[in-house]
Write a protein that holds these residues in place. Structure first.
Motif, short mmCIF file in Angstrom:
data_model
loop_
_atom_site.label_atom_id
_atom_site.label_comp_id
_atom_site.label_asym_id
_atom_site.label_seq_id
_atom_site.Cartn_x
_atom_site.Cartn_y
_atom_site.Cartn_z
N UNK A 145 0.79 -1.18 0.08
CA UNK A 145 -0.05 0.18 -0.03
C UNK A 145 0.66 1.22 -0.12
N UNK A 146 2.12 1.23 0.20
CA UNK A 146 2.98 2.45 0.49
C UNK A 146 3.18 2.93 -1.15
N UNK A 147 3.27 1.96 -2.18
CA UNK A 147 3.67 2.42 -3.22
C UNK A 147 2.80 2.93 -4.14
N UNK A 148 2.83 3.94 -5.05
CA UNK A 148 2.20 4.80 -6.02
C UNK A 148 2.35 4.62 -7.26
N UNK A 149 1.24 4.47 -8.09
CA UNK A 149 1.46 4.41 -9.58
C UNK A 149 1.82 5.74 -10.12
N UNK A 169 11.91 6.61 -3.55
CA UNK A 169 11.32 8.05 -3.34
C UNK A 169 10.05 8.32 -2.73
N UNK A 170 9.86 9.19 -1.90
CA UNK A 170 8.61 9.76 -1.31
C UNK A 170 8.17 10.73 -2.20
N UNK A 171 6.89 10.68 -2.89
CA UNK A 171 6.71 11.80 -4.02
C UNK A 171 5.05 12.00 -3.47
N UNK A 172 4.75 13.21 -3.92
CA UNK A 172 3.33 13.58 -3.76
C UNK A 172 2.89 14.20 -5.15
N UNK A 173 1.78 13.49 -5.61
CA UNK A 173 1.16 13.81 -6.95
C UNK A 173 0.32 15.16 -6.95
N UNK A 174 -0.10 15.66 -8.12
CA UNK A 174 -1.09 16.71 -7.84
C UNK A 174 -2.42 16.62 -7.41
N UNK A 204 -2.77 15.11 -4.92
CA UNK A 204 -2.70 14.82 -3.22
C UNK A 204 -2.15 13.60 -2.70
N UNK A 205 -2.03 12.60 -3.73
CA UNK A 205 -1.88 11.03 -3.32
C UNK A 205 -0.24 11.07 -2.91
N UNK A 206 0.13 10.54 -1.95
CA UNK A 206 1.62 10.35 -1.39
C UNK A 206 2.02 8.92 -1.46
N UNK A 207 3.31 8.56 -1.86
CA UNK A 207 3.78 7.13 -1.67
C UNK A 207 5.13 7.18 -2.14
N UNK A 208 5.60 5.94 -2.66
CA UNK A 208 6.79 5.88 -2.66
C UNK A 208 6.81 5.31 -4.31
N UNK A 209 8.09 5.61 -5.28
CA UNK A 209 8.25 5.13 -6.38
C UNK A 209 9.78 5.00 -6.50
#
Length: 255
Positions: free
Chosen positions: A212-216, A233-238, A240-245
């Motif tokens: 659940x920590x990963x982000x597409x 890396x910890x990223x935040x999308x436009x 508001x979704x936050x996760x790692x990629x």
């Protein structure tokens, strides 16, 4: 960038295949030297061509430029794969033992070339590309599969510590949202000392459904990098979704 032999040791696959192809070429060269009169002129060209090809791959790995020349090497390896198989068929049917041994050496070479086509032909995000680092982003970041589990475990431990310390933050998204000021939320690039900056996705990445920590992320998608201290890396999308990629899928926007 510089030539550093230690870069080769980060990929056991390339160590093994390079050792195999140089061994095969050495056997073929010795056998050819013992029976020069039976050797076709084109065979010498093939041996030299394959040696230079293996040497070129070794140099790109040690100079961290494999991601730049991957397609060119793939084309040349495919050519070598085709011309080498013809010589194997010629010498393996010979009645002279030395020539048959030479064919055996060329078979080792052929096996290596086959694996290289699979490795270099695999796109970013595939198992072989991640295993060998051929999906690097231009900064040469490699993400061997053996490091993925370690990176994820370390990341989860960090998240557990920060979320426990964040009073009133019910989710990780809430926690980071409270830490980012309005200028970041509006998309303005902050000073690099803050550790938050804009980045762009070099490739599309589909998150692991079991983590659940990963982000597409989509190719060319712009996002904020909150933490770039690891290989994930910890990223935040436009939205508001936050996760790692994976870091080798993302590059910083400098301007």
């Amino acid at each position: 960038m510089g030539f550093q032999l230690k870069r080769l040791f980060s990929s056991p696959i390339f160590i093994g295949t390079l050792a195999l192809i140089f061994a095969g070429l050495l056997v073929s060269l010795v056998c050819a030297g013992l029976k020069v009169v039976y050797i076709e002129a084109s065979t010498w060209f093939v041996i030299v061509y394959l040696f230079l090809l293996a040497l070129a791959l070794l140099v790109t790995i040690c100079t961290n430029t494999l991601h730049k020349y991957r397609l060119a090497l793939l084309a040349m390896i495919s050519i070598g794969l085709s011309i080498n198989v013809g010589h194997i068929g010629w010498y393996i049917n010979a009645t002279i033992g030395v020539l048959q041994a030479m064919a055996a050496g060329l078979i080792f070479v052929e096996i290596t070339l086959f694996f290289w086509v699979l490795i270099l032909g695999s796109g970013p995000g595939t198992y072989l590309a991640d295993l060998c680092g051929t999906g690097a982003d231009g900064k040469g970041h490699m993400l061997p599969m053996t490091d993925v589990a370690k990176a994820r475990t370390s990341y989860r431990q960090t998240i557990n510590m920060t979320t426990n310390a964040a009073a009133g933050a019910s989710t990780i998204t809430d926690y980071y949202s409270s830490e980012l000021n309005q200028s970041v939320m509006s998309g303005k690039l902050r000073d690099s000392t803050t550790g938050v900056y804009k980045a762009r996705a070099l490739y599309a990445y589909d998150a692991n459904p079991d983590d659940p920590n990963e982000i597409s992320i989509a190719k060319d998608e712009v996002m904020l990098v909150i933490d770039d201290s690891g290989k994930w890396w910890q990223v935040k999308k436009d939205d508001g979704t936050v996760g790692i990629a994976p870091s080798n899928y993302i590059t910083r926007i400098l301007s």
